[in-house]
Structure formats: C-alpha cells, structure tokens
Enzyme design. Structure first.
Site, PDB file in Angstrom:
ATOM      1  N   TYR A 132       0.836  -1.200   0.000  1.00  0.00           N
ATOM      2  CA  TYR A 132       0.000   0.000   0.000  1.00  0.00           C
ATOM      3  C   TYR A 132       0.872   1.251   0.000  1.00  0.00           C
ATOM      4  CZ  TYR A 132      -3.726  -3.238   1.494  1.00  0.00           C
ATOM      5  OH  TYR A 132      -4.632  -4.268   1.575  1.00  0.00           O
ATOM      6  N   TRP A 149     -13.153 -11.692  -6.214  1.00  0.00           N
ATOM      7  CA  TRP A 149     -14.287 -12.204  -5.426  1.00  0.00           C
ATOM      8  C   TRP A 149     -15.618 -11.949  -6.121  1.00  0.00           C
ATOM      9  CZ3 TRP A 149     -12.053 -15.624  -3.117  1.00  0.00           C
ATOM     10  CH2 TRP A 149     -10.944 -15.457  -2.295  1.00  0.00           C
ATOM     11  N   ASP A 195      -9.842  -4.684   9.060  1.00  0.00           N
ATOM     12  CA  ASP A 195      -8.659  -4.367   8.266  1.00  0.00           C
ATOM     13  C   ASP A 195      -7.997  -3.099   8.803  1.00  0.00           C
ATOM     14  OD1 ASP A 195      -6.743  -4.487   6.115  1.00  0.00           O
ATOM     15  OD2 ASP A 195      -8.279  -5.451   4.883  1.00  0.00           O
ATOM     16  N   ASP A 221      -5.184  -4.057  13.353  1.00  0.00           N
ATOM     17  CA  ASP A 221      -4.112  -4.888  12.822  1.00  0.00           C
ATOM     18  C   ASP A 221      -4.263  -6.249  13.478  1.00  0.00           C
ATOM     19  OD1 ASP A 221      -1.669  -6.279  12.482  1.00  0.00           O
ATOM     20  OD2 ASP A 221      -0.546  -4.408  12.300  1.00  0.00           O
ATOM     21  N   HIS A 240      -1.276 -17.157   2.878  1.00  0.00           N
ATOM     22  CA  HIS A 240      -0.196 -17.361   1.897  1.00  0.00           C
ATOM     23  C   HIS A 240       0.768 -16.180   1.834  1.00  0.00           C
ATOM     24  CE1 HIS A 240      -2.129 -15.391  -1.941  1.00  0.00           C
ATOM     25  NE2 HIS A 240      -2.326 -14.658  -0.867  1.00  0.00           N
ATOM     26  N   ASN A 287       5.095 -16.323  -7.023  1.00  0.00           N
ATOM     27  CA  ASN A 287       4.660 -14.938  -6.867  1.00  0.00           C
ATOM     28  C   ASN A 287       4.708 -14.506  -5.404  1.00  0.00           C
ATOM     29  OD1 ASN A 287       3.601 -12.497  -8.114  1.00  0.00           O
ATOM     30  ND2 ASN A 287       1.744 -12.922  -6.950  1.00  0.00           N
ATOM     31  N   GLN A 291       6.677 -11.283  -4.057  1.00  0.00           N
ATOM     32  CA  GLN A 291       5.903 -10.170  -3.528  1.00  0.00           C
ATOM     33  C   GLN A 291       5.683 -10.157  -2.017  1.00  0.00           C
ATOM     34  OE1 GLN A 291       2.289  -9.879  -6.373  1.00  0.00           O
ATOM     35  NE2 GLN A 291       2.924  -7.807  -5.897  1.00  0.00           N
TER      36      GLN A 291
END
Length: 339
Positions: A132, A149, A195, A221, A240, A287, A291
């Site tokens: 972000y 989604w 979130d 958090d 993940h 990935n 990342q």
C-alpha cells in the site's frame, strides 16, 4: 519461453481500452476504426488486434476486403470494465505491479525475499506498507481483490454450509467483495470487515455503501489488536502472505477469540501433496516469493498450522473459478476444539 508475450498482449489490449471500445461500438470494427477511436497507430493496432484474435480474445469476420473485430463472449464478460464480473482491474494490477516484480524473480530465488525494493525503490520490511505504498496503489490492490471475489466469491462462500455462523469477521477483508457475497448467501448472518484503518476508510469510500446491509467495519491490525469474539473468522488469501510462524501466531489469536463451537474458514490455492502441481498454485507460490513473505502450501501443511493453533475437525472443499485464469481455490473449515 514466450509466455510473457501472451501476457503483455492481454495487458496492452486492456490498458488501451480495446475491449471497452468494441463493446461500446455495438458492431464489428476494423483496425483503422479502433485505432482512430483510441488514438493509436493503425499498424500497431492492427498487429495487436490480430494477436488478440489469435489468442481467441477477439472474434473476426471479413467484410469489403478488410478484417472486422468484435469481442468474444469471454472478453465481453471478463475484460470489459463495465461487466459485473470484469477482471480488468486484476489484469491492470498484474501489468503495473506483479509484472515489474517478476522481472527480479532470479534475485528473489537467490535471496529468498520479495523484490519491492528493486522494483519500486521501497524498503519491504513492512509487507503492507510496501503493498500500500500510495493511495493509488492501495486502490489498485483492492480493485484486484474486488474483481476476483466478484467472479468466484459466491462459490467460495457456499463451498460449506456457513448458515450456523451468525457473527462473522472477515480478517483482511479488503474491498468487502467477499463480505457482500457472504451476506447474500446467508441472509441471517452479519459480516464485519476487519482491516487496517486506511483500508477500511478506502473501502467505505469506494467499495461498500451504507445500503450494503449487515456489513460492518472494525479498524485494526490482526497481529497487534484484540480480535473481537465471533462465530466464524474468514481468512481468504491471507495466510499465503506470511511465514509459518506468523500463520500460527494469527491462527492462535483467532482461536483465543473464537466463540465455543465456532471456527475459521481459510481460502487458499493448494499444492498437491507430492508437489506435482497444480501449475497455477506452483506459479502463485513463486509470486508469493517475489511479492510477500509467504508461499502456497499443501493441505497437510494448512492442517498442521490449524492443529498447532488449537483447531480441530478440519474439512476441505474445492472451488474452480475465474476461467480466464484457470484458478482453483480450496477452502478449509476448521471448528474450534473448545466446545
């Protein structure tokens, strides 16, 4: 060897607005007409449209000595921005962010860490500060999750009967798209999106409106703040991102807050137990290396993480979704051992 040529053809067609232009035209168009409408070079556009047709992203027909192009059912459904099942924002995120990180895959394998610093000149000690890194980038990431989604969220939410769970927390709920699918599938349940404060603020502004009933927000958090008590916690494409140690820490926090008889729903792409595939999950795992701090895992590995955190009665299910990406997602429903 040439796989990236296919990806960039798709990326360029989306970024230039080819599929949106053809949808708005409501009739087949020549390369010259598309080029004029989008302000591009005619020869370049003709080559791009021809390649898209070869990839079966566009249909063609001959008329008056020239080739006319139109959307296919698939491109109309998944690549035009106006479609409710559009993957346009996913394509855009892969083009502008993921593709740049993958330029440093060799370094990621050599070093064993993500490549945000090389790709974007940013330190990556705090994973989501890197993800972000700007308001624009945060919105792009949220749009990525939203489009995913919107396509397969209902299938994920109905892989198990979640109707017994009335109070649900979607941890890392991001854009709220999965929460929307959940309350539609289970009208007697409510979902709270948990979130980071800036994600919640952006979600309220751009993705979830006051008319979306039974969806609530909680800023926090999940590694630091107290998790409110709930019947069910959803962790969709969250674990993940993290190391095994972080996953156990998070799942343990969930277990401590879970109501007696409650549970946790994990949604992840699974590797086969013998590491033979599926290819999608193998590539996703690379990935995650490029990342994040995490990786894709096997069913037995997720079961071990859940058991270590105190959960029991693990069930698994499989959902095939996002046809253009040939993605398989797997869901784990694990009920608390505290009855």
């Amino acid at each position: 060897m040439e796989g990236f040529l296919v990806s960039k053809t798709l990326f360029a067609a989306c970024e230039l607005g080819v599929f949106d232009f053809l949808l708005a035209s409501e009739r087949p168009m020549s390369a010259a007409q598309v080029a004029a409408g989008l302000g591009t070079d005619v020869d370049g556009m003709e080559r791009l449209l021809s390649a898209c047709a070869g990839l079966e992203l566009l249909g063609t027909q001959a008329a008056g000595g020239e080739v006319l192009y139109s959307n296919t059912d698939m491109s109309r459904m998944y690549l035009s921005r106006s479609s409710p099942r559009s993957l346009f924002h996913s394509v855009e995120y892969y083009s502008k962010t993921v593709y740049l990180c993958w330029n440093y895959l060799t370094d990621a394998v050599r070093e064993g860490k993500n490549q945000y610093e090389k790709a974007f000149g940013l330190p990556s000690e705090d994973l989501f500060e890197a993800l972000y890194r700007s308001d624009d980038e945060m919105i792009k990431f949220m749009q990525l999750m939203n489009s995913t989604w919107n396509v397969c969220g209902r299938d994920v939410m109905t892989a198990f009967d979640l109707s017994p769970f009335k109070t649900i927390y979607d941890l890392g709920g991001c854009s709220g798209a999965l929460a929307k699918q959940c309350v539609r599938a289970y009208p007697q349940s409510s979902v709270t999106i948990f979130d980071l404060p800036k994600v919640v603020s952006t979600c309220r502004e751009h993705f979830v409106s006051p008319t979306d009933e039974r969806i609530f927000f909680h800023e926090g958090d999940f590694f630091k703040d107290l998790l409110p008590e709930a019947d069910l916690y959803i962790l969709a494409r969250i674990l993940h991102d993290w190391t095994d140690e972080c996953c156990v820490e998070l799942l343990s926090r969930v277990h401590q807050s879970c109501k007696p008889g409650g549970g946790v729903l994990l949604v992840e792409a699974l590797l086969n137990e013998d590491n033979s595939g599926p290819l999608t999950a193998q590539l996703y795992s690379l990935n995650m290396l490029v990342q994040t701090e995490g990786r894709e895992r096997k069913a037995s590995e997720y079961s071990a993480l859940l058991t270590t955190a105190g959960f029991a009665n693990v069930e698994t299910g499989s959902v095939e979704c996002v046809p253009i990406l040939v993605t398989h997602l797997n869901a784990f429903l694990s009920r608390s051992c505290v009855m």
